[in-house]
Motif scaffolding. Structure first.
Motif, PDB file in Angstrom:
ATOM      1  N   ARG A   1      17.348  68.709  39.357  1.00  0.00           N
ATOM      2  CA  ARG A   1      17.003  68.153  38.125  1.00  0.00           C
ATOM      3  C   ARG A   1      16.435  69.236  37.253  1.00  0.00           C
ATOM      4  O   ARG A   1      15.479  69.968  37.969  1.00  0.00           O
ATOM      5  CB  ARG A   1      15.937  66.957  38.107  1.00  0.00           C
ATOM      6  N   LEU A   2      16.619  69.505  36.082  1.00  0.00           N
ATOM      7  CA  LEU A   2      16.228  70.660  35.222  1.00  0.00           C
ATOM      8  C   LEU A   2      15.591  70.309  33.988  1.00  0.00           C
ATOM      9  O   LEU A   2      16.225  69.833  33.255  1.00  0.00           O
ATOM     10  CB  LEU A   2      17.269  71.603  35.127  1.00  0.00           C
ATOM     11  N   THR A   3      14.247  70.374  34.087  1.00  0.00           N
ATOM     12  CA  THR A   3      13.687  69.746  32.809  1.00  0.00           C
ATOM     13  C   THR A   3      13.176  71.005  31.808  1.00  0.00           C
ATOM     14  O   THR A   3      12.382  71.991  32.296  1.00  0.00           O
ATOM     15  CB  THR A   3      12.481  69.033  33.069  1.00  0.00           C
ATOM     16  N   LEU A   4      13.619  70.822  30.547  1.00  0.00           N
ATOM     17  CA  LEU A   4      13.008  71.999  29.748  1.00  0.00           C
ATOM     18  C   LEU A   4      11.929  71.412  29.037  1.00  0.00           C
ATOM     19  O   LEU A   4      11.918  70.388  28.337  1.00  0.00           O
ATOM     20  CB  LEU A   4      14.547  72.022  28.675  1.00  0.00           C
TER      21      LEU A   4
ATOM     22  N   ALA B   1      18.532  77.600  36.685  1.00  0.00           N
ATOM     23  CA  ALA B   1      19.590  76.957  37.062  1.00  0.00           C
ATOM     24  C   ALA B   1      20.169  77.214  38.346  1.00  0.00           C
ATOM     25  O   ALA B   1      20.653  76.264  39.011  1.00  0.00           O
ATOM     26  CB  ALA B   1      21.070  77.649  36.154  1.00  0.00           C
TER      27      ALA B   1
ATOM     28  N   ALA C   1      18.102  74.660  40.417  1.00  0.00           N
ATOM     29  CA  ALA C   1      18.425  73.160  40.135  1.00  0.00           C
ATOM     30  C   ALA C   1      19.808  72.935  40.989  1.00  0.00           C
ATOM     31  O   ALA C   1      19.803  71.848  41.570  1.00  0.00           O
ATOM     32  CB  ALA C   1      18.534  72.935  38.707  1.00  0.00           C
TER      33      ALA C   1
ATOM     34  N   SER D   1      18.039  76.734  26.663  1.00  0.00           N
ATOM     35  CA  SER D   1      19.302  76.089  27.167  1.00  0.00           C
ATOM     36  C   SER D   1      19.793  76.831  28.562  1.00  0.00           C
ATOM     37  O   SER D   1      19.152  77.945  29.064  1.00  0.00           O
ATOM     38  CB  SER D   1      20.486  76.709  26.029  1.00  0.00           C
ATOM     39  N   VAL D   2      20.472  75.933  29.219  1.00  0.00           N
ATOM     40  CA  VAL D   2      21.081  76.305  30.469  1.00  0.00           C
ATOM     41  C   VAL D   2      22.369  76.169  30.679  1.00  0.00           C
ATOM     42  O   VAL D   2      23.009  75.122  30.041  1.00  0.00           O
ATOM     43  CB  VAL D   2      20.237  75.448  31.767  1.00  0.00           C
TER      44      VAL D   2
ATOM     45  N   TYR E   1      23.314  69.507  38.466  1.00  0.00           N
ATOM     46  CA  TYR E   1      22.112  68.886  38.369  1.00  0.00           C
ATOM     47  C   TYR E   1      22.026  68.221  36.794  1.00  0.00           C
ATOM     48  O   TYR E   1      22.874  68.557  35.899  1.00  0.00           O
ATOM     49  CB  TYR E   1      21.162  70.098  38.325  1.00  0.00           C
ATOM     50  N   ASP E   2      20.966  67.433  36.791  1.00  0.00           N
ATOM     51  CA  ASP E   2      20.634  66.419  35.670  1.00  0.00           C
ATOM     52  C   ASP E   2      19.804  67.539  34.805  1.00  0.00           C
ATOM     53  O   ASP E   2      18.749  68.190  35.248  1.00  0.00           O
ATOM     54  CB  ASP E   2      19.847  65.337  36.219  1.00  0.00           C
ATOM     55  N   VAL E   3      20.069  67.371  33.535  1.00  0.00           N
ATOM     56  CA  VAL E   3      19.322  68.040  32.640  1.00  0.00           C
ATOM     57  C   VAL E   3      18.414  67.218  31.571  1.00  0.00           C
ATOM     58  O   VAL E   3      18.924  66.401  30.959  1.00  0.00           O
ATOM     59  CB  VAL E   3      20.027  69.111  31.567  1.00  0.00           C
TER      60      VAL E   3
ATOM     61  N   ARG F   1      15.106  67.316  28.409  1.00  0.00           N
ATOM     62  CA  ARG F   1      14.366  67.956  27.628  1.00  0.00           C
ATOM     63  C   ARG F   1      13.354  67.221  26.845  1.00  0.00           C
ATOM     64  O   ARG F   1      13.121  66.214  26.768  1.00  0.00           O
ATOM     65  CB  ARG F   1      15.278  68.321  26.238  1.00  0.00           C
TER      66      ARG F   1
END
Length: 408
Positions: free
Chosen positions: A297-300, A356, A359, A377-378, A383-385, A387
């Protein structure tokens, strides 16, 4: 940085064990009463260099050392004491961050935190040391698959492999079975034994799972607190009964309606995953560990204009839950004071690419930037993104609204 002060040689292994869990966020200060660098000097140096200091000594001795250094009543340092008999960790500072660090120390060392400013009476009483659980047989332990640790080069020294940054994913699920006779600390003690034997990391445990109706069991609650308020899943008995497990028990099936609790619950909360530690038993508790299929999971996260009091609550929640924070050096530095001690901090100019990559290997990552984070931005990946926007960077530059009667 967390300073670890062992007041004599016999306590150095205890300090070294904690340092091994947090190699990048702690430093060991080895005092020796027989030379010029004794315990008072070690404490003083640790207090100069570190935000938190943990003294491995009897409580009266630790208090005297902190008092000698003039920081016992200071509010700008987090002070803790771990007693030499490996029973307690005691915060000597009253701020919430120090109390939370005590829970993390407890999870690593398997000791009991003595928190004096919480409402739960089990946490405020200086009780007798919990009895060590005696592991039972309960079936073989599966050989754990190699931890999926991702290593990336240290931006400061990319040619030195020993300086690579390693990040552990939170992909493990702890299944717990507990009966009416299970002591509060029994499942956690059993877990610490298993982690030491298998080499798995408690930092990788993302969830706890059990049968419906046991989520509030004292042993489950105790493990949840020691693992950093880990979420607890409760599964109905009929759902667990349908999960294939290697070590079913007819006696358990007759008692609770499913032939497995720990193994089945761990697998039920790890969809598509596998059992890496089969059922282990103590006198009255059972645990098992499963690893879920890797999907990161990638949280911006936009950090806003900088001051922590302007950070949106959802951003703080995200920063406290991830295993790694990636971003430009100024953004990682701005977020550092909000992170858990064990959270990896990765400052790099190629922050989007590094985040990235992490993740895509199953890690839970936050990519941070100052301001509202709108430019973050990625690339798409497995993976889940999410924001979490912050306040605009120019909030601090906005003119204050004038009201009638305000001075010009």
């Amino acid at each position: 940085m967390i300073g670890l002060v062992a007041v004599n040689g016999s306590l150095r292994p205890l300090a070294a064990e904690l340092h091994a869990a947090w190699p990048d966020s702690s430093k060991v200060y080895r005092a020796s009463a027989g030379n010029c660098f004794g315990p008072p000097e070690a404490i003083t140096l640790a207090l100069v260099e570190c935000e938190y200091v943990i003294c491995f000594a009897p409580l009266p001795g630790a208090a005297r050392l902190f008092d000698y250094a003039g920081h016992l009543s200071s509010k700008d340092k987090g002070l803790l004491c771990v007693d030499p008999l490996r029973r307690y960790v005691i915060p000597l500072s009253s701020d919430p961050a120090t109390a939370e660090l005590a829970w993390e120390v407890a999870a690593v060392l398997g000791v009991q935190p003595v928190i004096t400013d919480r409402r739960d009476p089990r946490e405020t009483a200086l009780a007798e040391p919990a009895r060590q659980a005696t592991p039972g047989t309960g079936g073989p332990t599966a050989a754990p698959a190699e931890e999926p640790v991702l290593r990336i080069p240290d931006p400061q020294d990319p040619d030195d492999p020993d300086s690579d940054l390693a990040v552990l994913p939170r992909t493990l699920v702890l299944g717990i079975g507990a009966g009416s006779g299970t002591e509060d600390t029994e499942a956690m003690r059993l877990l610490m034994d298993v982690l030491r034997e298998t080499g798995l990391s408690r930092q990788s445990i993302a969830r706890i799972a059990t049968v419906a109706g046991k989520g509030d069991h004292p042993a489950v609650n105790w493990a949840r607190w020691c693992l950093g308020r880990t979420p607890v899943d409760e599964h109905p008995a009929d759902v667990l009964a349908a999960v294939p497990v290697p070590n079913p028990s007819a006696a358990v099936g007759a008692a609770v309606g499913t032939a497995s609790v720990a193994e089945a619950a761990a697998l039920a909360s790890a969809p598509g995953g596998e059992l890496v530690v089969a059922k282990r038993k103590s006198a009255h508790a059972t645990i098992a560990i499963a690893r879920t299929a890797l999907r990161g999971r990638l949280t911006l996260v936009g950090l806003g204009p900088g001051p922590h009091d302007l950070l949106v609550p959802r951003a703080l929640e995200a920063l406290r839950s991830v295993s790694a924070v990636v971003g430009p050096p100024d953004a990682v530095a701005a977020a550092a004071g909000l992170l858990r001690p064990a959270t990896r901090r990765i400052a790099t100019d190629d922050s989007a690419g590094a985040a990235a990559t992490l993740a895509s290997h199953g890690h839970d990552v936050a990519l941070v930037a100052l301001g509202d984070g709108a430019a973050l931005s990625v690339p798409p990946g497995a993976y889940d993104v999410l924001r979490v926007p912050g306040l605009p960077l120019d909030v601090r530059d906005q003119p204050r609204e004038q009201h009638q009667g305000d001075p010009a």
